[in-house]
Design a protein around this motif. Sequence first.
Motif, PDB file in Angstrom:
ATOM      1  N   TRP A 217       1.943 -50.388  -1.704  1.00 59.33           N
ATOM      2  CA  TRP A 217       1.199 -50.321  -0.449  1.00 59.33           C
ATOM      3  C   TRP A 217       2.090 -50.586   0.763  1.00 59.33           C
ATOM      4  CZ3 TRP A 217      -3.659 -49.262   1.492  1.00 59.33           C
ATOM      5  CH2 TRP A 217      -4.602 -48.801   0.554  1.00 59.33           C
ATOM      6  N   LEU A 218       3.007 -51.528   0.641  1.00 59.52           N
ATOM      7  CA  LEU A 218       3.918 -51.791   1.756  1.00 59.52           C
ATOM      8  C   LEU A 218       4.808 -50.584   2.023  1.00 59.52           C
ATOM      9  CD1 LEU A 218       4.910 -55.495   1.026  1.00 59.52           C
ATOM     10  CD2 LEU A 218       3.716 -54.647   3.055  1.00 59.52           C
ATOM     11  N   ASN A 219       5.258 -49.918   0.964  1.00 53.72           N
ATOM     12  CA  ASN A 219       6.066 -48.719   1.131  1.00 53.72           C
ATOM     13  C   ASN A 219       5.286 -47.650   1.887  1.00 53.72           C
ATOM     14  OD1 ASN A 219       8.572 -47.098   0.216  1.00 53.72           O
ATOM     15  ND2 ASN A 219       6.879 -45.811  -0.436  1.00 53.72           N
ATOM     16  N   ARG A 220       4.015 -47.517   1.547  1.00 55.01           N
ATOM     17  CA  ARG A 220       3.157 -46.537   2.224  1.00 55.01           C
ATOM     18  C   ARG A 220       2.940 -46.919   3.689  1.00 55.01           C
ATOM     19  NH1 ARG A 220      -3.221 -45.416   0.867  1.00 55.01           N
ATOM     20  NH2 ARG A 220      -3.345 -43.279   1.598  1.00 55.01           N
ATOM     21  N   LEU A 221       2.682 -48.195   3.933  1.00 52.78           N
ATOM     22  CA  LEU A 221       2.436 -48.653   5.299  1.00 52.78           C
ATOM     23  C   LEU A 221       3.661 -48.489   6.185  1.00 52.78           C
ATOM     24  CD1 LEU A 221       0.412 -51.847   4.382  1.00 52.78           C
ATOM     25  CD2 LEU A 221      -0.450 -49.980   5.815  1.00 52.78           C
ATOM     26  N   PHE A 222       4.826 -48.852   5.674  1.00 52.75           N
ATOM     27  CA  PHE A 222       6.052 -48.697   6.451  1.00 52.75           C
ATOM     28  C   PHE A 222       6.322 -47.230   6.766  1.00 52.75           C
ATOM     29  CE2 PHE A 222       7.641 -52.872   4.463  1.00 52.75           C
ATOM     30  CZ  PHE A 222       7.197 -53.601   5.548  1.00 52.75           C
ATOM     31  N   GLY A 223       5.988 -46.353   5.833  1.00 48.50           N
ATOM     32  CA  GLY A 223       6.146 -44.922   6.084  1.00 48.50           C
ATOM     33  C   GLY A 223       5.192 -44.431   7.151  1.00 48.50           C
ATOM     34  N   GLN A 224       3.969 -44.962   7.169  1.00 46.36           N
ATOM     35  CA  GLN A 224       2.967 -44.550   8.153  1.00 46.36           C
ATOM     36  C   GLN A 224       3.401 -44.852   9.583  1.00 46.36           C
ATOM     37  OE1 GLN A 224      -0.257 -43.181   8.003  1.00 46.36           O
ATOM     38  NE2 GLN A 224      -0.066 -42.682   5.826  1.00 46.36           N
ATOM     39  N   ILE A 225       4.104 -45.961   9.771  1.00 46.29           N
ATOM     40  CA  ILE A 225       4.486 -46.359  11.132  1.00 46.29           C
ATOM     41  C   ILE A 225       5.936 -45.991  11.448  1.00 46.29           C
ATOM     42  CG2 ILE A 225       2.812 -48.240  11.156  1.00 46.29           C
ATOM     43  CD1 ILE A 225       5.072 -50.186  10.626  1.00 46.29           C
ATOM     44  N   ASP A 226       6.544 -45.180  10.570  1.00 46.74           N
ATOM     45  CA  ASP A 226       7.933 -44.733  10.770  1.00 46.74           C
ATOM     46  C   ASP A 226       8.902 -45.897  10.924  1.00 46.74           C
ATOM     47  OD1 ASP A 226       7.325 -41.984  10.667  1.00 46.74           O
ATOM     48  OD2 ASP A 226       6.687 -42.000  12.770  1.00 46.74           O
ATOM     49  N   ALA A 227       8.674 -46.927  10.130  1.00 49.12           N
ATOM     50  CA  ALA A 227       9.591 -48.077  10.143  1.00 49.12           C
ATOM     51  C   ALA A 227      10.908 -47.680   9.479  1.00 49.12           C
ATOM     52  CB  ALA A 227       8.966 -49.248   9.393  1.00 49.12           C
ATOM     53  N   PRO A 228      11.995 -48.370   9.794  1.00 44.40           N
ATOM     54  CA  PRO A 228      13.285 -48.066   9.149  1.00 44.40           C
ATOM     55  C   PRO A 228      13.173 -48.188   7.633  1.00 44.40           C
ATOM     56  CG  PRO A 228      13.585 -49.577  10.995  1.00 44.40           C
ATOM     57  CD  PRO A 228      12.106 -49.459  10.773  1.00 44.40           C
ATOM     58  N   ARG A 229      13.888 -47.314   6.937  1.00 44.59           N
ATOM     59  CA  ARG A 229      13.865 -47.357   5.477  1.00 44.59           C
ATOM     60  C   ARG A 229      14.372 -48.694   4.944  1.00 44.59           C
ATOM     61  NH1 ARG A 229      12.562 -43.539   2.146  1.00 44.59           N
ATOM     62  NH2 ARG A 229      12.192 -41.415   2.883  1.00 44.59           N
ATOM     63  N   THR A 230      15.109 -49.408   5.790  1.00 43.86           N
ATOM     64  CA  THR A 230      15.603 -50.722   5.380  1.00 43.86           C
ATOM     65  C   THR A 230      14.449 -51.636   4.967  1.00 43.86           C
ATOM     66  OG1 THR A 230      17.444 -50.525   6.928  1.00 43.86           O
ATOM     67  CG2 THR A 230      16.960 -52.725   6.090  1.00 43.86           C
TER      68      THR A 230
ATOM     69  N   GLN B 294      11.568 -50.736   3.702  1.00 44.66           N
ATOM     70  CA  GLN B 294      11.065 -50.308   2.401  1.00 44.66           C
ATOM     71  C   GLN B 294      11.976 -50.801   1.280  1.00 44.66           C
ATOM     72  OE1 GLN B 294      10.911 -46.095   3.431  1.00 44.66           O
ATOM     73  NE2 GLN B 294       8.672 -46.148   3.386  1.00 44.66           N
ATOM     74  N   TRP B 295      13.289 -50.715   1.512  1.00 48.93           N
ATOM     75  CA  TRP B 295      14.238 -51.175   0.496  1.00 48.93           C
ATOM     76  C   TRP B 295      14.179 -52.688   0.321  1.00 48.93           C
ATOM     77  CZ3 TRP B 295      16.106 -48.214  -3.049  1.00 48.93           C
ATOM     78  CH2 TRP B 295      16.331 -46.860  -2.800  1.00 48.93           C
ATOM     79  N   LEU B 296      14.008 -53.410   1.436  1.00 51.51           N
ATOM     80  CA  LEU B 296      13.904 -54.869   1.342  1.00 51.51           C
ATOM     81  C   LEU B 296      12.638 -55.280   0.595  1.00 51.51           C
ATOM     82  CD1 LEU B 296      15.079 -56.006   4.901  1.00 51.51           C
ATOM     83  CD2 LEU B 296      16.283 -56.340   2.728  1.00 51.51           C
ATOM     84  N   SER B 297      11.549 -54.547   0.842  1.00 47.55           N
ATOM     85  CA  SER B 297      10.313 -54.824   0.126  1.00 47.55           C
ATOM     86  C   SER B 297      10.470 -54.567  -1.366  1.00 47.55           C
ATOM     87  CB  SER B 297       9.181 -53.952   0.685  1.00 47.55           C
ATOM     88  OG  SER B 297       8.007 -54.086  -0.095  1.00 47.55           O
ATOM     89  N   ALA B 298      11.108 -53.441  -1.705  1.00 45.20           N
ATOM     90  CA  ALA B 298      11.343 -53.125  -3.123  1.00 45.20           C
ATOM     91  C   ALA B 298      12.247 -54.165  -3.769  1.00 45.20           C
ATOM     92  CB  ALA B 298      11.958 -51.733  -3.245  1.00 45.20           C
ATOM     93  N   LEU B 299      13.240 -54.633  -3.012  1.00 42.80           N
ATOM     94  CA  LEU B 299      14.132 -55.662  -3.535  1.00 42.80           C
ATOM     95  C   LEU B 299      13.380 -56.961  -3.784  1.00 42.80           C
ATOM     96  CD1 LEU B 299      16.964 -56.726  -4.237  1.00 42.80           C
ATOM     97  CD2 LEU B 299      17.280 -57.231  -1.790  1.00 42.80           C
ATOM     98  N   GLN B 300      12.527 -57.346  -2.843  1.00 42.64           N
ATOM     99  CA  GLN B 300      11.748 -58.570  -3.021  1.00 42.64           C
ATOM    100  C   GLN B 300      10.827 -58.470  -4.227  1.00 42.64           C
ATOM    101  OE1 GLN B 300      12.063 -61.435  -1.695  1.00 42.64           O
ATOM    102  NE2 GLN B 300      10.276 -62.386  -2.652  1.00 42.64           N
ATOM    103  N   CYS B 301      10.212 -57.311  -4.404  1.00 43.06           N
ATOM    104  CA  CYS B 301       9.352 -57.100  -5.561  1.00 43.06           C
ATOM    105  C   CYS B 301      10.166 -57.237  -6.848  1.00 43.06           C
ATOM    106  CB  CYS B 301       8.703 -55.720  -5.489  1.00 43.06           C
ATOM    107  SG  CYS B 301       7.624 -55.349  -6.879  1.00 43.06           S
TER     108      CYS B 301
END
Length: 219
Positions: free
Chosen positions: A157-170, A172-179
């Motif tokens: 869900w965080l990956n989807r949300l960050f994509g919706q607001i055009d946040a830096p891919r960083t 998304q990667w940090l979220s995946a790393l934390q997971c």
Amino acid sequence: MASSLAPSWHHQIADRVVYLWPLKAFGTMTFMVLFFWGYFTVLHNPLTPPLVMPVTWLDTWIGFSPSAFPAYVSLWVYVSLAPALMGNLRALRGFGLWMGGLCVFCLAIFWLFPTSIPPFPIDLNAYPEFAIIKGLDASSNAFPSLHVATAVFSAFWLNRLFGQIDAPRTLQWLSALQCSVIIWSTIATRQHVVLDAIGGVVVGAVFAALSFRQTRGVV
């Protein structure tokens, strides 16, 4: 031209965080209270004696690590990020219902097919912080790891949300790393074995995919 007039990603995050924040805060707190009530009810009333989960070579390779404790408890902050970033009530409701469905599904498995981890030799006198999680998150209710399942669900869900607001891919990667670190911590704290974690990954991914189908275009 329209995109140039859109708010920056950090302004969108700020707007989303304050949007319905009392409802989000109260809802998250209420959800966690209900979850723990259901979790401990199932924990203390299994349908049959728990089956001890097998240990694999990966469990031995990962090993016990006291440094995994902060990552393990960070789940409770991590799973709160997605609802905090919801930009509308329908998406917030959809996330909450599917997260609730995931928890009920896992609790049903814990009750019908109870499992536990082997008794790993950890000196709780040397690591008093582990006595806390051993008391709160007992060694039963092992497969699938609900800790992992909720982390993976939140990560999608965080990956989807960050994509919706055009946040830096960083982000998304940090979220995946934390997971990933949270998943590792469930094994390194000896709260789960590798098979529990794999089961949690599958459950979290499946429920995330199903939730996206129902909430397409409303985040």
